[in-house]
Design a protein around this motif. Sequence first.
Motif, short mmCIF file in Angstrom:
data_model
loop_
_atom_site.label_atom_id
_atom_site.label_comp_id
_atom_site.label_asym_id
_atom_site.label_seq_id
_atom_site.Cartn_x
_atom_site.Cartn_y
_atom_site.Cartn_z
N LEU A 1 1.82 7.42 -5.97
CA LEU A 1 1.30 7.48 -7.34
C LEU A 1 -0.20 7.75 -7.35
O LEU A 1 -0.71 8.54 -8.16
CB LEU A 1 1.60 6.17 -8.07
N VAL A 2 -0.92 7.10 -6.43
CA VAL A 2 -2.36 7.33 -6.33
C VAL A 2 -2.64 8.77 -5.92
O VAL A 2 -3.54 9.43 -6.45
CB VAL A 2 -3.00 6.35 -5.33
N ALA A 3 -1.85 9.28 -4.95
CA ALA A 3 -2.03 10.65 -4.48
C ALA A 3 -1.80 11.66 -5.60
O ALA A 3 -2.56 12.62 -5.75
CB ALA A 3 -1.09 10.93 -3.31
N VAL A 4 -0.77 11.45 -6.41
CA VAL A 4 -0.49 12.36 -7.53
C VAL A 4 -1.61 12.29 -8.55
O VAL A 4 -2.05 13.32 -9.09
CB VAL A 4 0.86 12.01 -8.18
N ALA A 5 -2.10 11.09 -8.83
CA ALA A 5 -3.20 10.93 -9.79
C ALA A 5 -4.45 11.67 -9.31
O ALA A 5 -5.13 12.35 -10.10
CB ALA A 5 -3.50 9.45 -10.00
N VAL A 6 -4.75 11.55 -8.02
CA VAL A 6 -5.91 12.25 -7.46
C VAL A 6 -5.71 13.76 -7.56
O VAL A 6 -6.63 14.50 -7.90
CB VAL A 6 -6.13 11.83 -6.00
N MET B 1 0.83 -1.20 0.00
CA MET B 1 0.00 0.00 0.00
C MET B 1 0.87 1.25 0.00
O MET B 1 0.63 2.21 -0.73
CB MET B 1 -0.92 0.00 1.22
N GLY B 2 1.94 1.23 0.84
CA GLY B 2 2.81 2.39 0.91
C GLY B 2 3.55 2.65 -0.38
O GLY B 2 3.87 3.78 -0.71
#
Length: 322
Positions: A7-12, A1-2
Motif C-alpha cells: 500500500l505504501v509503495a502504491v501511494a508513493v 511491515m510486509g
Amino acid sequence: MGRYFPLVAVAVAIVLPLLTTNTYFHHLLVLWMLFSLLALSLNVIIGYIGELSFGHAAFFGIGAYVAAILGMHTGLPGVVELILAAVIAGAFGFAIGYVALRIVGPQFAILTLGFGSIIYTITNYWVDLTRGPMGISNIQPLSVSGDFLALTGARGYYYVTLFFVVAFAYACYALMSSRTGRAFIATRENAPLASSLGIDVFRMKLLGFVVATAVAGVGGALYAHYLTVVTPDVMSLQYMAALIIMVIVGGRGTIAGPIIGALIYVGLLEALRAVGPMRLVIFAALLTLSVIFLPGGIVSLWKRWFGESEAAPRPAEEGGAS
C-alpha cells in the motif's frame, strides 16, 4: 511491515509524478511501468511455471502491431485495441504453447527463440502490412472513443500503465494464494510428482503461458500508443535479454522483484547512456553477478535485512528454467 508495504509503495508511485513538472522524468516513469508490466508477465513463465522463454518480446511486438494496424485501418478506440491486442497475443501464445510446452528441457527455450525470430522476420518483410523496417508511425493516442479522454502527456500514460501494473500484480498475488497458484508452484518444483498428485501439468503450464503472453500484448499496445511509433526492433533479442535481466536481477517467482528489476534497468539505461553499446556489457555483468551472489534476486535482501520475504524459487528441476 510486509503487510502494509504494498500500500505504501502504491501511494508513493501515485505521488511520484506530482513531485516535478519535468516531462522527461515522467517519460522515464512510463518506461518503468511498461517494463514492469512486461517483466511481471515474463515472471509468470520463468518464476511460476518454471520455463525459460526467449520469445516473450515477440508477443510484446504482436500487441504493439495489433494496436498500430487497427488504429491505422479501422480507427477503433484505444481501449478496444488493448483488448484485441491481449486476445490476439494470447491466441498466438496458446498456439505456440500448445506445441512447445509438450517438449521437456531446453528445447522449449529454443522453440520460443525460433518463434520470436519468425515473427521478427515477418514484421521486417511484410511491408504491405507492417511497413517493414520503417515501422508504423503517427499512431493515435489511447482514448475511450475517438478524441474522448485521449491521453496526450506522459503523466496520463504513467497512471494508466500504473493501473495495469498494480492490477496484474494483485492478480499474481491472488493467483499464488489460490489452489491454481499452488499447482503452478508444484509444477515448477517437480512436474512428475505434481502429475502423480493429479495435477494436469501441461494444462497448468499452458494456462500460465497464455496469461503471460496476453499481458505482454497489452504492454505492447500501451507502448505503441505512448510512443506513437512501432518498429520490428521491439521484438529484437535486445528487448528479450532486457526482460530476462529484469526478472532474474529483481527476483523471479516474486511480485516485487520484476518491478524492482525494471526500475534498475531503466535507471541504469539512463545513467549509462553516455557509454553507448557498452551498456549491454554492463547489463550482462549485472546479470552474472546476480545469478552468482544473489540467486534470489534483489528482493532476497529483504529477508536478510528484515527477516521476511516472498519465497524465492528454486531452479526448476525439469530443466525448463535451468
